[in-house]
Design a protein around this motif. Structure first.
Motif, PDB file in Angstrom:
ATOM      1  N   THR B  57       0.843  -1.200   0.000  1.00 21.49           N
ATOM      2  CA  THR B  57       0.000   0.000   0.000  1.00 21.49           C
ATOM      3  C   THR B  57       0.875   1.245   0.000  1.00 21.49           C
ATOM      4  O   THR B  57       0.869   2.035  -0.922  1.00 21.49           O
ATOM      5  N   LEU B  58       1.619   1.391   1.095  1.00 15.45           N
ATOM      6  CA  LEU B  58       2.499   2.553   1.205  1.00 15.45           C
ATOM      7  C   LEU B  58       3.848   2.116   1.738  1.00 15.45           C
ATOM      8  O   LEU B  58       3.964   1.087   2.396  1.00 15.45           O
ATOM      9  N   ALA B  59       4.842   2.928   1.459  1.00 16.18           N
ATOM     10  CA  ALA B  59       6.160   2.645   2.028  1.00 16.18           C
ATOM     11  C   ALA B  59       6.761   3.950   2.495  1.00 16.18           C
ATOM     12  O   ALA B  59       6.756   4.939   1.772  1.00 16.18           O
ATOM     13  N   GLY B  60       7.249   3.939   3.724  1.00 15.73           N
ATOM     14  CA  GLY B  60       7.847   5.144   4.279  1.00 15.73           C
ATOM     15  C   GLY B  60       9.201   5.429   3.654  1.00 15.73           C
ATOM     16  O   GLY B  60       9.848   4.549   3.091  1.00 15.73           O
ATOM     17  N   GLN B  61       9.623   6.664   3.767  1.00 16.00           N
ATOM     18  CA  GLN B  61      10.911   7.069   3.189  1.00 16.00           C
ATOM     19  C   GLN B  61      12.070   6.264   3.744  1.00 16.00           C
ATOM     20  O   GLN B  61      12.986   5.883   3.021  1.00 16.00           O
ATOM     21  N   GLU B  62      12.010   6.012   5.049  1.00 13.60           N
ATOM     22  CA  GLU B  62      13.110   5.266   5.658  1.00 13.60           C
ATOM     23  C   GLU B  62      13.189   3.868   5.081  1.00 13.60           C
ATOM     24  O   GLU B  62      14.275   3.334   4.859  1.00 13.60           O
ATOM     25  N   ALA B  63      12.032   3.268   4.863  1.00 13.55           N
ATOM     26  CA  ALA B  63      12.015   1.920   4.305  1.00 13.55           C
ATOM     27  C   ALA B  63      12.654   1.916   2.920  1.00 13.55           C
ATOM     28  O   ALA B  63      13.448   1.035   2.593  1.00 13.55           O
ATOM     29  N   ILE B  64      12.313   2.916   2.117  1.00 17.11           N
ATOM     30  CA  ILE B  64      12.883   3.006   0.769  1.00 17.11           C
ATOM     31  C   ILE B  64      14.395   3.157   0.862  1.00 17.11           C
ATOM     32  O   ILE B  64      15.160   2.507   0.145  1.00 17.11           O
ATOM     33  N   PHE B  65      14.809   4.015   1.770  1.00 21.11           N
ATOM     34  CA  PHE B  65      16.240   4.238   1.917  1.00 21.11           C
ATOM     35  C   PHE B  65      16.967   2.954   2.305  1.00 21.11           C
ATOM     36  O   PHE B  65      17.996   2.612   1.734  1.00 21.11           O
ATOM     37  N   ILE B  66      16.429   2.233   3.282  1.00 28.72           N
ATOM     38  CA  ILE B  66      17.087   1.012   3.715  1.00 28.72           C
ATOM     39  C   ILE B  66      17.102  -0.023   2.598  1.00 28.72           C
ATOM     40  O   ILE B  66      18.071  -0.759   2.429  1.00 28.72           O
ATOM     41  N   LEU B  67      16.050  -0.081   1.826  1.00 28.41           N
ATOM     42  CA  LEU B  67      16.031  -1.020   0.712  1.00 28.41           C
ATOM     43  C   LEU B  67      17.121  -0.671  -0.292  1.00 28.41           C
ATOM     44  O   LEU B  67      17.792  -1.559  -0.827  1.00 28.41           O
ATOM     45  N   ALA B  68      17.284   0.623  -0.534  1.00 22.38           N
ATOM     46  CA  ALA B  68      18.330   1.047  -1.474  1.00 22.38           C
ATOM     47  C   ALA B  68      19.697   0.630  -0.955  1.00 22.38           C
ATOM     48  O   ALA B  68      20.529   0.081  -1.685  1.00 22.38           O
ATOM     49  N   ARG B  69      19.920   0.888   0.306  1.00 20.69           N
ATOM     50  CA  ARG B  69      21.207   0.550   0.912  1.00 20.69           C
ATOM     51  C   ARG B  69      21.414  -0.959   0.917  1.00 20.69           C
ATOM     52  O   ARG B  69      22.503  -1.457   0.646  1.00 20.69           O
ATOM     53  N   ALA B  70      20.358  -1.706   1.201  1.00 18.14           N
ATOM     54  CA  ALA B  70      20.448  -3.164   1.206  1.00 18.14           C
ATOM     55  C   ALA B  70      20.777  -3.672  -0.188  1.00 18.14           C
ATOM     56  O   ALA B  70      21.564  -4.611  -0.352  1.00 18.14           O
ATOM     57  N   ALA B  71      20.186  -3.048  -1.196  1.00 20.55           N
ATOM     58  CA  ALA B  71      20.462  -3.458  -2.563  1.00 20.55           C
ATOM     59  C   ALA B  71      21.937  -3.241  -2.897  1.00 20.55           C
ATOM     60  O   ALA B  71      22.561  -4.048  -3.578  1.00 20.55           O
ATOM     61  N   GLU B  72      22.485  -2.137  -2.408  1.00 17.59           N
ATOM     62  CA  GLU B  72      23.913  -1.888  -2.634  1.00 17.59           C
ATOM     63  C   GLU B  72      24.753  -2.971  -1.982  1.00 17.59           C
ATOM     64  O   GLU B  72      25.687  -3.501  -2.582  1.00 17.59           O
ATOM     65  N   LEU B  73      24.420  -3.284  -0.728  1.00 14.91           N
ATOM     66  CA  LEU B  73      25.165  -4.325  -0.021  1.00 14.91           C
ATOM     67  C   LEU B  73      25.044  -5.643  -0.778  1.00 14.91           C
ATOM     68  O   LEU B  73      26.002  -6.409  -0.887  1.00 14.91           O
ATOM     69  N   PHE B  74      23.864  -5.883  -1.295  1.00 14.13           N
ATOM     70  CA  PHE B  74      23.639  -7.108  -2.046  1.00 14.13           C
ATOM     71  C   PHE B  74      24.527  -7.157  -3.280  1.00 14.13           C
ATOM     72  O   PHE B  74      25.133  -8.187  -3.579  1.00 14.13           O
ATOM     73  N   VAL B  75      24.592  -6.058  -4.007  1.00 15.16           N
ATOM     74  CA  VAL B  75      25.423  -6.022  -5.216  1.00 15.16           C
ATOM     75  C   VAL B  75      26.881  -6.306  -4.855  1.00 15.16           C
ATOM     76  O   VAL B  75      27.562  -7.105  -5.516  1.00 15.16           O
ATOM     77  N   GLU B  76      27.356  -5.672  -3.778  1.00 15.00           N
ATOM     78  CA  GLU B  76      28.736  -5.901  -3.344  1.00 15.00           C
ATOM     79  C   GLU B  76      28.955  -7.371  -3.028  1.00 15.00           C
ATOM     80  O   GLU B  76      29.933  -7.980  -3.439  1.00 15.00           O
TER      81      GLU B  76
END
Lengths: 148, 117
Positions: B57-76
């Motif tokens: 439904t909705l996603a908070g800004q912090e959640a989006i940010f953490i997902l972005a950071r997690a994706a970076e960690l994942f790529v590494e």
């Protein structure tokens, strides 16, 4: 947007940079491998979102929050991400707080000057303000879009 | 005076490690603290991915940010794991098959099976 989720790729340049910095000097990566990693990252986000959403629903919340994502990481067996993510979150919260205070300060200053003219002028101004506006707009977007 | 001093010091400012910050364009506003590259992935794109999920439904800004950071960690993480496979083959270029091998070998990457084709 009627695009398939898998088509929503993250920018190649950024992905490449992350990969290069993770690997030793002199190591290269083929185009196919890089684009596969990029897709994998998108899939990762989608999967993590789905997991996080489960946690949100368990908590009877409609909005995904940071702790939902962290719980999702553990569920996905990426516990090693949790600590660095928590640190990043702290830093992000501090930065947001700083930004908010800065923009509130700006608003106060503007109110002191003139009203509408100043507001219109500020819209055309720098990109940094644009970014703040983007965030605000995104927040408004979130509130408007109830169902996808 | 300053020019002389600079010339005298000899070597140009050379940073350790790959790339460093010299070449990287800074899209962030100057109001950020120096070196605070909290996330390199654009949050708007991450948010688009999140919204692609019909159940969300909705996603908070912090959640989006953490997902972005997690994706970076994942790529590494996945890049490093794939590199181990390439090293065994004594190659210096990561190939697609290295990635496939890593996905098969590492349990945590199981969710990727069949999704990259």
């Amino acid at each position: 947007m009627a695009e398939r989720p898998e088509d929503l790729n993250l920018p190649n340049a950024v992905i490449t940079r992350i990969i290069k910095e993770a690997l030793p000097d002199g190591v290269n990566i083929s185009k196919e491998a890089r684009s596969a990693i990029s897709r994998a990252a998108s899939v990762f986000v989608l999967y993590a979102t789905s997991c996080a959403n489960n946690f949100a629903m368990k908590g009877k919340r409609k909005t995904l929050n940071a702790s939902d994502v962290l719980s999702a990481m553990e569920e996905m067996e990426f516990q090693r991400f949790v600590t660095p993510l928590k640190e990043a979150l702290e830093a992000y919260r501090r930065e947001q707080k700083g930004k908010k205070e800065a923009s509130e300060q700006k608003k106060k200053d503007k109110d002191k000057k003139t009203d509408s003219e100043e507001q219109d002028k500020s819209r055309d101004e720098d990109n940094d303000e644009d970014e703040e506006r983007l965030e605000e707009e995104e927040q408004n977007e979130e509130e408007e879009e109830v169902d996808n | 005076m300053a020019a002389v001093a600079a010339a005298g010091s000899g070597t140009p400012r050379e940073e350790e490690g790959p790339g460093g910050e010299a070449a990287a364009p800074q899209p962030q506003a100057p109001t950020n603290a120096p070196g605070a590259r909290l996330s390199r992935l654009p949050l708007a794109r991450v948010k688009a991915l999140v919204k692609a999920d019909p159940d969300v439904t909705l996603a908070g800004q912090e959640a989006i940010f953490i997902l972005a950071r997690a994706a970076e960690l994942f790529v590494e993480t996945i890049a490093k794991d794939a590199y181990c496979c390439a090293q065994q083959g004594k190659r210096k270029t990561l190939q697609r098959r290295d990635l496939d091998n890593a996905i098969e070998a590492v349990d945590e990457f199981a969710f990727l099976e069949g999704t990259l084709d």
